[in-house]
Design a protein around this motif. Structure first.
Motif, mmCIF file in Angstrom:
data_model
loop_
_atom_site.group_PDB
_atom_site.id
_atom_site.type_symbol
_atom_site.label_atom_id
_atom_site.label_comp_id
_atom_site.label_asym_id
_atom_site.label_seq_id
_atom_site.Cartn_x
_atom_site.Cartn_y
_atom_site.Cartn_z
ATOM 1 N N HIS A 16 -3.832 47.842 38.817
ATOM 2 C CA HIS A 16 -3.768 49.257 39.185
ATOM 3 C C HIS A 16 -2.807 49.978 38.253
ATOM 4 O O HIS A 16 -1.671 49.545 38.044
ATOM 5 C CB HIS A 16 -3.327 49.443 40.636
ATOM 6 N N TYR A 17 -3.263 51.094 37.697
ATOM 7 C CA TYR A 17 -2.503 51.793 36.662
ATOM 8 C C TYR A 17 -1.151 52.292 37.157
ATOM 9 O O TYR A 17 -0.181 52.360 36.390
ATOM 10 C CB TYR A 17 -3.330 52.944 36.086
ATOM 11 N N LEU A 18 -1.045 52.652 38.439
ATOM 12 C CA LEU A 18 0.248 53.119 38.947
ATOM 13 C C LEU A 18 1.265 51.988 39.005
ATOM 14 O O LEU A 18 2.457 52.199 38.748
ATOM 15 C CB LEU A 18 0.081 53.749 40.335
ATOM 16 N N ALA A 19 0.825 50.792 39.333
ATOM 17 C CA ALA A 19 1.726 49.641 39.339
ATOM 18 C C ALA A 19 2.152 49.282 37.920
ATOM 19 O O ALA A 19 3.320 48.955 37.678
ATOM 20 C CB ALA A 19 1.045 48.456 40.008
ATOM 21 N N THR A 20 1.212 49.353 36.982
ATOM 22 C CA THR A 20 1.565 49.108 35.585
ATOM 23 C C THR A 20 2.614 50.112 35.117
ATOM 24 O O THR A 20 3.583 49.749 34.435
ATOM 25 C CB THR A 20 0.313 49.191 34.702
ATOM 26 N N ALA A 21 2.446 51.358 35.499
ATOM 27 C CA ALA A 21 3.413 52.392 35.121
ATOM 28 C C ALA A 21 4.791 52.096 35.696
ATOM 29 O O ALA A 21 5.822 52.333 35.039
ATOM 30 C CB ALA A 21 2.925 53.763 35.592
ATOM 31 N N ALA A 22 4.844 51.569 36.921
ATOM 32 C CA ALA A 22 6.129 51.229 37.535
ATOM 33 C C ALA A 22 6.830 50.130 36.740
ATOM 34 O O ALA A 22 8.045 50.186 36.506
ATOM 35 C CB ALA A 22 5.923 50.794 38.984
ATOM 36 N N GLY A 23 6.076 49.118 36.320
ATOM 37 C CA GLY A 23 6.671 48.053 35.525
ATOM 38 C C GLY A 23 7.101 48.514 34.153
ATOM 39 O O GLY A 23 8.170 48.126 33.650
ATOM 40 N N LYS A 24 6.292 49.359 33.544
ATOM 41 C CA LYS A 24 6.642 49.884 32.223
ATOM 42 C C LYS A 24 7.949 50.665 32.284
ATOM 43 O O LYS A 24 8.803 50.541 31.380
ATOM 44 C CB LYS A 24 5.520 50.783 31.705
ATOM 45 N N ALA A 25 8.138 51.465 33.335
ATOM 46 C CA ALA A 25 9.359 52.261 33.459
ATOM 47 C C ALA A 25 10.593 51.377 33.516
ATOM 48 O O ALA A 25 11.641 51.700 32.934
ATOM 49 C CB ALA A 25 9.276 53.140 34.705
ATOM 50 N N VAL A 26 10.491 50.235 34.198
ATOM 51 C CA VAL A 26 11.632 49.314 34.278
ATOM 52 C C VAL A 26 11.911 48.692 32.915
ATOM 53 O O VAL A 26 13.071 48.591 32.494
ATOM 54 C CB VAL A 26 11.366 48.236 35.346
ATOM 55 N N LEU A 27 10.873 48.268 32.206
ATOM 56 C CA LEU A 27 11.077 47.709 30.878
ATOM 57 C C LEU A 27 11.696 48.743 29.931
ATOM 58 O O LEU A 27 12.601 48.425 29.148
ATOM 59 C CB LEU A 27 9.761 47.202 30.306
ATOM 60 N N GLU A 28 11.215 49.967 30.002
ATOM 61 C CA GLU A 28 11.753 51.025 29.133
ATOM 62 C C GLU A 28 13.228 51.291 29.399
ATOM 63 O O GLU A 28 13.968 51.679 28.500
ATOM 64 C CB GLU A 28 10.946 52.310 29.324
ATOM 65 N N ALA A 29 13.642 51.070 30.640
ATOM 66 C CA ALA A 29 15.038 51.298 31.007
ATOM 67 C C ALA A 29 15.909 50.076 30.751
ATOM 68 O O ALA A 29 17.079 50.067 31.149
ATOM 69 C CB ALA A 29 15.127 51.703 32.470
ATOM 70 N N GLY A 30 15.377 49.063 30.096
ATOM 71 C CA GLY A 30 16.160 47.885 29.744
ATOM 72 C C GLY A 30 16.070 46.748 30.731
ATOM 73 O O GLY A 30 16.817 45.766 30.606
ATOM 74 N N GLY A 31 15.172 46.828 31.686
ATOM 75 C CA GLY A 31 15.018 45.754 32.651
ATOM 76 C C GLY A 31 14.323 44.544 32.058
ATOM 77 O O GLY A 31 13.643 44.631 31.034
#
Length: 532
Positions: A16-31
């Motif tokens: 699901h694209y919204l879940a992918t977006a949630a994970g991407k946001a964490v990676l972008e923030a250094g997670g």
């Protein structure tokens, strides 16, 4: 929404694209990969409620990218008040698929999340707090999201089984009918439960205020699961199982999952030169299907809760045994086949971060919308995983109080020199090992572009959700001569539509070297892949 992504800083894929977006946001923030996976998994429980829920089970494979591989086992056991004698006393001769007595096992998913977050903090230098990682999911539940087409369609298809459950209708069919695609779908009760989880931590699901509310709601619906069942559950950290494949090791989860079946298939195929066959040919499909039959026969004979039944994993995956299984395959004739495990509704997702650390994760309700039972005012839909138990006392998966059921769920990885090269998985019951074999061979043996790995036509032997027949089903994009040749060899061939839902929602991440990685999501799903 893109179904393919590449990056040197991290990638994520989910159905699901919204879940992918949630994970991407964490990676972008250094997670790290675990933190991103927690954001993905929690979001999926909100935006894909027909496939997974806080009230389901989960299994995770964690690779630190430096040779250490860990498994998190969230297989919830049967409640202590559930036994074969109880069902016999109710006049029930086969495990129910829906209703309060299908809601008969503890949900292990949240315990896996808690263990994963602890591992992130203690071993991977995690920077995100527990509440932060669940915040996107809570917001989706509270504010709403655009309902996917499959959410309403699956409820409409199963309305005759689910429509009489008042809690489910209230939460998932507002107004008395399944929500239309694109409508804003809100889950305020689930949002409140997520707030409690954020405040009190994962342990509260089992031994806190949320756990007490869950047990009360299940009891009101007629389930016998109690606070003691929840309080007694803890996620297991386990050693993954492996088998040599080509230049590395294929890895999966040990029993009670069917991970050993997925590895048996690859172990058998490792004895053949697949480059001799086109990956869309009858020869290729026949070989993988016959390897699948051999693996499933052994799975059905042996795999159960290893705490109750010894499962000879080492013997099954031993080189000499795999040699024998490969030698017994008939490359010209199909062996007979019967019923398999059947349906499963599940989500698989994967993450790889900039340091090459990876997560292969899967979570599920078992059937679409699980048992159909919502735990009171929590908004949490409960699984029906216990439907995979047998009520026959001599069956390897016979029901016993506190026993864990056989699990179709099995997240996969392929590693070379201890480093994950392929992170992959799918939903789909009996289809999971078969689709895993298609993904692994097409990505490794044929080195196809990832988009082609998932786009290529697939097959399915036996039953899965939405279809009860045991035929060999092939998507119609296979050439006509493939259907003819497989039928000539004795397969009961059935043609299904292109990009058939029954073929599963697969995902894959591939590390291509020099820190570069790529990810893809299945065109059969609502998913997407993203790179940083």
């Amino acid at each position: 929404m893109s179904r393919f992504a590449a990056s040197s800083q991290g990638v994520v894929t989910s159905p699901h694209y919204l879940a992918t977006a949630a994970g991407k946001a964490v990676l972008e923030a250094g997670g790290n990969a675990i933190e991103a996976a927690l954001a993905v998994g929690s979001a999926l429980c909100v935006v894909y409620p027909h496939m997974n829920s806080l009230g389901g089970d989960s299994f995770w494979l964690l690779s630190d990218g430096a040779g250490n591989l860990t498994g998190l086992d969230g297989a919830g056991p049967a409640g202590l008040r559930y036994s074969r004698e109880f069902y016999a006393g109710q006049g029930i001769s086969a495990m129910p698929v829906r209703g309060p007595h299908a809601a008969n096992t503890v949900a292990g998913l949240v315990a896996v999340w808690g263990a994963a977050h602890a591992a992130s903090q203690q071993r991977w230098g995690g920077k995100f707090s527990w509440p932060e990682l669940l915040d996107r999911a809570r917001a989706y539940a509270e504010e709403g999201f655009a309902c996917s087409a499959s959410q309403g369609e699956f409820l409409a298809q199963k309305w005759s089984e689910l429509g009489d459950f008042a809690g489910l209708a209230e939460h998932y069919a507002p107004g008395g009918h399944p929500p239309p695609s694109g409508s804003n779908f809100q889950q305020p009760h689930l949002a409140a439960s997520l707030r409690l989880l954020q405040r009190d931590g994962a342990d509260s699901f089992y031994r806190g205020e949320l756990g007490r509310r869950i047990a009360h709601g299940l009891a009101q619906a007629g389930s016998l699961l109690g606070t003691d069942d929840l309080a007694g559950f803890h996620c297991k950290e386990v050693t993954p199982i492996t088998v040599p494949y080509r230049n590395g090791l294929a890895a999966n989860m040990p029993p009670p999952t069917q991970g050993v079946a997925s590895l048996l298939i690859l172990g058998i195929l490792n004895r053949f030169d697949l480059s001799r066959y086109d990956h869309r040919s009858a020869d290729y499909v026949h070989l993988v299907v016959e390897a699948t039959k051999a693996a499933f026969r052994l799975r059905d004979r042996h795999v159960a809760d290893p705490d109750r039944i010894p499962v000879p994993v080492a013997e099954l995956l031993a080189s000499a045994h795999l040699d024998r299984l490969a030698s017994e395959l008939d490359l010209s004739r199909a062996t007979p086949w019967g019923p398999g495990v059947g349906p499963a509704d599940t989500v698989w997702f994967g993450v790889m971060d900039a340091r090459g650390r990876a997560v292969s994760a899967i979570q599920s309700l078992y059937h679409e919308y699980g048992s159909g039972i919502v735990a009171g005012d929590t908004g949490i839909l409960w699984q029906n995983r216990g439907a995979s138990f047998s009520l026959h006392p001599e069956h390897v998966n016979t029901l016993e109080p506190g026993k864990r059921p056989f699990h179709t769920l099995n997240p996969a990885m392929y590693l070379e020199h201890g480093r994950p090269r392929l992170v992959y998985g799918t939903m789909g019951g009996d289809g999971q090992p078969q689709t895993q074999a298609a993904v692994a061979t097409r990505a490794l043996d044929y080195a196809l572009p990832l988009s082609e790995v998932l786009d290529s036509p697939r097959w399915l032997l036996g039953r899965t959700w939405g279809n009860a027949s045991v035929s060999l089903k092939l998507e119609s994009r296979f050439a006509p001569e493939v259907f003819d040749e497989l039928a000539r060899r004795g397969h009961e061939v059935e043609r299904v539509e292109d990009y058939a839902q029954m073929m599963g929602h697969a995902g894959v991440i591939r590390a291509t070297g020099n820190g570069h990685m790529e990810a893809a999501a299945d065109p059969r799903s609502d998913g997407s892949a993203a790179g940083i």
